[in-house]
Design a protein around this motif. Structure first.
Motif, PDB file in Angstrom:
ATOM      1  N   LEU A  48       0.774  -1.441   0.042  1.00  0.00           N
ATOM      2  CA  LEU A  48       0.152  -0.116  -0.143  1.00  0.00           C
ATOM      3  C   LEU A  48       0.913   1.257  -0.140  1.00  0.00           C
ATOM      4  O   LEU A  48       0.246   2.278  -0.147  1.00  0.00           O
ATOM      5  N   LEU A  49       2.036   1.136   0.021  1.00  0.00           N
ATOM      6  CA  LEU A  49       3.060   2.361   0.243  1.00  0.00           C
ATOM      7  C   LEU A  49       2.967   3.396  -1.016  1.00  0.00           C
ATOM      8  O   LEU A  49       2.744   4.756  -0.754  1.00  0.00           O
ATOM      9  N   ASN A  50       2.521   2.535  -2.222  1.00  0.00           N
ATOM     10  CA  ASN A  50       2.682   3.576  -3.171  1.00  0.00           C
ATOM     11  C   ASN A  50       1.073   4.039  -3.540  1.00  0.00           C
ATOM     12  O   ASN A  50       0.896   4.578  -4.868  1.00  0.00           O
ATOM     13  N   LYS A  51       0.142   3.783  -2.846  1.00  0.00           N
ATOM     14  CA  LYS A  51      -1.146   4.289  -2.831  1.00  0.00           C
ATOM     15  C   LYS A  51      -1.972   3.733  -4.075  1.00  0.00           C
ATOM     16  O   LYS A  51      -2.039   4.357  -5.005  1.00  0.00           O
ATOM     17  N   PRO A  52      -1.692   2.359  -4.171  1.00  0.00           N
ATOM     18  CA  PRO A  52      -2.163   1.703  -5.573  1.00  0.00           C
ATOM     19  C   PRO A  52      -3.783   1.817  -6.158  1.00  0.00           C
ATOM     20  O   PRO A  52      -4.316   1.830  -5.130  1.00  0.00           O
ATOM     21  N   GLU A  53      -3.698   2.063  -7.500  1.00  0.00           N
ATOM     22  CA  GLU A  53      -5.170   1.944  -7.837  1.00  0.00           C
ATOM     23  C   GLU A  53      -5.674   0.661  -7.835  1.00  0.00           C
ATOM     24  O   GLU A  53      -7.170   0.487  -7.782  1.00  0.00           O
ATOM     25  N   VAL A  54      -4.884  -0.358  -8.169  1.00  0.00           N
ATOM     26  CA  VAL A  54      -5.161  -1.867  -8.119  1.00  0.00           C
ATOM     27  C   VAL A  54      -4.601  -2.390  -7.070  1.00  0.00           C
ATOM     28  O   VAL A  54      -3.027  -2.495  -7.285  1.00  0.00           O
ATOM     29  N   LEU A  55      -4.918  -3.199  -6.274  1.00  0.00           N
ATOM     30  CA  LEU A  55      -4.396  -3.994  -5.239  1.00  0.00           C
ATOM     31  C   LEU A  55      -4.432  -5.383  -5.663  1.00  0.00           C
ATOM     32  O   LEU A  55      -5.553  -6.198  -5.686  1.00  0.00           O
ATOM     33  N   ILE A  56      -3.504  -6.227  -5.601  1.00  0.00           N
ATOM     34  CA  ILE A  56      -3.455  -7.719  -6.096  1.00  0.00           C
ATOM     35  C   ILE A  56      -2.994  -8.428  -4.879  1.00  0.00           C
ATOM     36  O   ILE A  56      -2.138  -8.127  -4.324  1.00  0.00           O
ATOM     37  N   LEU A  57      -4.215  -9.435  -4.449  1.00  0.00           N
ATOM     38  CA  LEU A  57      -3.606 -10.121  -3.485  1.00  0.00           C
ATOM     39  C   LEU A  57      -3.670 -11.744  -3.916  1.00  0.00           C
ATOM     40  O   LEU A  57      -4.712 -12.050  -4.020  1.00  0.00           O
TER      41      LEU A  57
ATOM     42  N   ASP B  13      -4.077 -17.716  11.221  1.00  0.00           N
ATOM     43  CA  ASP B  13      -5.221 -18.182  12.220  1.00  0.00           C
ATOM     44  C   ASP B  13      -6.465 -17.171  11.897  1.00  0.00           C
ATOM     45  O   ASP B  13      -6.281 -16.175  11.193  1.00  0.00           O
ATOM     46  N   PRO B  14      -7.675 -17.753  12.381  1.00  0.00           N
ATOM     47  CA  PRO B  14      -8.720 -16.937  12.370  1.00  0.00           C
ATOM     48  C   PRO B  14      -8.855 -15.657  12.489  1.00  0.00           C
ATOM     49  O   PRO B  14      -9.479 -14.779  11.706  1.00  0.00           O
ATOM     50  N   ALA B  15      -8.315 -15.046  13.813  1.00  0.00           N
ATOM     51  CA  ALA B  15      -8.234 -13.732  14.266  1.00  0.00           C
ATOM     52  C   ALA B  15      -7.745 -12.898  13.158  1.00  0.00           C
ATOM     53  O   ALA B  15      -8.019 -11.861  12.717  1.00  0.00           O
ATOM     54  N   VAL B  16      -6.371 -13.408  12.793  1.00  0.00           N
ATOM     55  CA  VAL B  16      -5.650 -12.477  11.673  1.00  0.00           C
ATOM     56  C   VAL B  16      -6.342 -12.361  10.466  1.00  0.00           C
ATOM     57  O   VAL B  16      -6.390 -11.303   9.948  1.00  0.00           O
ATOM     58  N   ARG B  17      -6.790 -13.580   9.906  1.00  0.00           N
ATOM     59  CA  ARG B  17      -7.576 -13.652   8.575  1.00  0.00           C
ATOM     60  C   ARG B  17      -8.787 -12.729   8.692  1.00  0.00           C
ATOM     61  O   ARG B  17      -8.934 -12.000   7.834  1.00  0.00           O
ATOM     62  N   HIS B  18      -9.687 -12.677   9.733  1.00  0.00           N
ATOM     63  CA  HIS B  18     -10.719 -11.724  10.021  1.00  0.00           C
ATOM     64  C   HIS B  18     -10.244 -10.306   9.917  1.00  0.00           C
ATOM     65  O   HIS B  18     -10.923  -9.316   9.349  1.00  0.00           O
ATOM     66  N   LEU B  19      -9.013 -10.022  10.675  1.00  0.00           N
ATOM     67  CA  LEU B  19      -8.632  -8.600  10.741  1.00  0.00           C
ATOM     68  C   LEU B  19      -8.142  -8.203   9.229  1.00  0.00           C
ATOM     69  O   LEU B  19      -8.556  -7.005   8.568  1.00  0.00           O
ATOM     70  N   LEU B  20      -7.556  -9.031   8.538  1.00  0.00           N
ATOM     71  CA  LEU B  20      -7.252  -8.761   7.159  1.00  0.00           C
ATOM     72  C   LEU B  20      -8.339  -8.475   5.956  1.00  0.00           C
ATOM     73  O   LEU B  20      -8.567  -7.604   5.345  1.00  0.00           O
ATOM     74  N   TRP B  21      -9.270  -9.460   6.087  1.00  0.00           N
ATOM     75  CA  TRP B  21     -10.735  -9.053   5.473  1.00  0.00           C
ATOM     76  C   TRP B  21     -11.361  -7.785   5.858  1.00  0.00           C
ATOM     77  O   TRP B  21     -11.747  -7.210   4.998  1.00  0.00           O
ATOM     78  N   GLY B  22     -11.340  -7.436   7.051  1.00  0.00           N
ATOM     79  CA  GLY B  22     -11.836  -5.962   7.491  1.00  0.00           C
ATOM     80  C   GLY B  22     -11.248  -4.983   6.792  1.00  0.00           C
ATOM     81  O   GLY B  22     -11.700  -4.105   6.329  1.00  0.00           O
ATOM     82  N   LYS B  23      -9.772  -5.105   6.672  1.00  0.00           N
ATOM     83  CA  LYS B  23      -8.751  -3.950   6.047  1.00  0.00           C
ATOM     84  C   LYS B  23      -9.061  -3.993   4.441  1.00  0.00           C
ATOM     85  O   LYS B  23      -9.105  -2.990   3.779  1.00  0.00           O
ATOM     86  N   VAL B  24      -9.135  -5.213   3.976  1.00  0.00           N
ATOM     87  CA  VAL B  24      -9.616  -5.332   2.428  1.00  0.00           C
ATOM     88  C   VAL B  24     -11.087  -4.732   2.121  1.00  0.00           C
ATOM     89  O   VAL B  24     -11.131  -4.151   1.287  1.00  0.00           O
ATOM     90  N   LYS B  25     -11.982  -4.767   3.140  1.00  0.00           N
ATOM     91  CA  LYS B  25     -13.259  -4.392   2.892  1.00  0.00           C
ATOM     92  C   LYS B  25     -13.319  -2.948   2.808  1.00  0.00           C
ATOM     93  O   LYS B  25     -13.816  -2.065   2.146  1.00  0.00           O
ATOM     94  N   GLU B  26     -12.520  -2.141   3.663  1.00  0.00           N
ATOM     95  CA  GLU B  26     -12.180  -0.580   4.049  1.00  0.00           C
ATOM     96  C   GLU B  26     -11.661  -0.419   2.692  1.00  0.00           C
ATOM     97  O   GLU B  26     -12.115   0.860   2.308  1.00  0.00           O
TER      98      GLU B  26
ATOM     99  N   GLY C 212     -12.599   2.678  -2.567  1.00  0.00           N
ATOM    100  CA  GLY C 212     -12.431   2.799  -4.177  1.00  0.00           C
ATOM    101  C   GLY C 212     -11.249   1.972  -4.616  1.00  0.00           C
ATOM    102  O   GLY C 212     -11.107   2.331  -5.869  1.00  0.00           O
ATOM    103  N   THR C 213     -10.673   1.277  -3.925  1.00  0.00           N
ATOM    104  CA  THR C 213      -9.523   0.605  -4.580  1.00  0.00           C
ATOM    105  C   THR C 213     -10.138  -0.603  -5.064  1.00  0.00           C
ATOM    106  O   THR C 213     -10.853  -1.338  -5.025  1.00  0.00           O
ATOM    107  N   THR C 214      -9.589  -0.880  -6.505  1.00  0.00           N
ATOM    108  CA  THR C 214      -9.907  -2.098  -7.086  1.00  0.00           C
ATOM    109  C   THR C 214      -8.891  -3.131  -6.714  1.00  0.00           C
ATOM    110  O   THR C 214      -7.864  -2.900  -6.559  1.00  0.00           O
ATOM    111  N   ILE C 215      -9.436  -4.408  -6.342  1.00  0.00           N
ATOM    112  CA  ILE C 215      -8.915  -5.524  -5.855  1.00  0.00           C
ATOM    113  C   ILE C 215      -8.993  -6.872  -6.593  1.00  0.00           C
ATOM    114  O   ILE C 215     -10.049  -7.133  -7.154  1.00  0.00           O
ATOM    115  N   ILE C 216      -7.933  -7.249  -6.746  1.00  0.00           N
ATOM    116  CA  ILE C 216      -7.866  -8.678  -7.499  1.00  0.00           C
ATOM    117  C   ILE C 216      -7.344  -9.737  -6.526  1.00  0.00           C
ATOM    118  O   ILE C 216      -6.390  -9.563  -5.888  1.00  0.00           O
TER     119      ILE C 216
END
Length: 303
Positions: free
Chosen positions: A147-156, A164-177, A182-186
């Motif tokens: 995310l450092l370069n403020k990407p228009e498209v983020l490839i995951l 573990d489930p706790a970290v997975r859900h934390l990352l899901w929340g960040k991806v949703k944000e 407005g970030t395009t995500i693949i």
């Protein structure tokens, strides 16, 4: 944002991607699903120029990755499958090093690093060496780097494998944000529930081909409507004898049991009263059922 037409990639006699037609729209979270070797990572590599296509057309931000990979990479962020962090450096040193790679001006680097470490709940680890971090912290740091370069498209690319489930859900929340901002995500993932939770639209690939495309719910309704009952393996012969000639019933087996899919919930609940079969679990069909059916990993009732 990304348009592929008859996109093809071959490695010698092996055809990794076969005449793929695909369009990824601005602002959507788009999923690429498929078994290992389906062509997902090859497609991702072609989008930013690390893999050169063998045929067809591919445009990313209107550019051809064959000739404008540098311009494309400036506008992309990539969470790679491997963390690829320098274990001997600190968190902050790793991020400064990456800022220099992607050309972020020196006077902007520290503020950007501080902001993203805070965003991913890693501020308290800024001076820690990478080797001292947990697996979940390293994964979150790879998100910071992407995310450092403020990407228009983020490839995951399989972003939560092994977490573990706790970290997975934390990352899901960040991806949703990020998606809501407005970030395009693949997203490529082997977790079907992850794709259901995050993706607006997705494709399922198998052996280099796109075999289905649509929203998760549309795919479920089109390919695997109904309900799934999970039974103990000891019930195999009885289930096979009852449903062998029923085209609208499908079952497959893995190490966790027998999976029987039927159009109506009553078909499963009546099995106890009529045949003495007690399901371990009954649930609505989900994206995993679609995946198993379309990639040839589900056995039909006459298999």
């Amino acid at each position: 944002m990304i348009v592929a037409q008859a996109l093809t990639k071959s490695f010698g006699d092996f055809h990794a991607v076969k005449k793929m037609d695909l369009q990824i729209r601005k602002g959507e979270c788009f999923g690429l699903l498929g078994p290992n070797g389906a062509g997902k990572s090859t497609f991702i590599g072609m989008t930013y120029g690390s893999v050169v296509r063998s045929g067809g057309e591919l445009k990313v931000f209107g550019y051809d990755p064959k000739t404008n990979a540098r311009e494309i990479k400036k506008r992309l962020g990539v969470v790679t499958q491997d963390n690829a962090l320098d274990e001997s450096l600190t968190v902050e040193e790793n991020m400064h090093l990456y800022c220099s790679f992607v050309g972020i001006p020196k006077n902007e680097r520290q503020n950007r690093i501080n902001e993203l470490l805070e965003y991913m709940n890693l501020s308290h680890k800024r001076t820690a060496r990478i080797q001292s971090l947990s697996g979940g912290m390293k994964r979150r740091l790879v998100f910071v780097r992407a995310l450092l370069n403020k990407p228009e498209v983020l490839i995951l690319d399989e972003p939560t494998t092994g977490l573990d489930p706790a970290v997975r859900h934390l990352l899901w929340g960040k991806v949703k944000e990020l998606h809501q901002a407005g970030t395009t995500i693949i997203l490529t993932t082997h977790y079907m529930h992850e794709a259901e939770v995050l993706c607006d639209r997705l494709v399922i690939m198998n052996q280099g081909h796109v075999v289905a495309e649509g929203s998760p719910q549309k795919m479920i309704q089109e390919h695997t409507p109904g309900y799934v009952g999970i039974f103990d393996a000891k019930d195999r012969e009885k289930i096979q004898s009852l449903f062998r000639d029923r085209a609208d019933r499908h079952f497959h087996e893995d190490s966790s049991g027998i999976y029987l899919r039927t159009p109506a919930l009553a078909d499963l609940t009546n099995l106890h009263a009529e045949h003495g079969l007690i399901p371990l679990q009954i649930r609505p069909s989900n994206l995993e059922d679609v995946f198993l059916k379309l990639t040839g990993q589900e056995l039909s009732s006459d298999a």
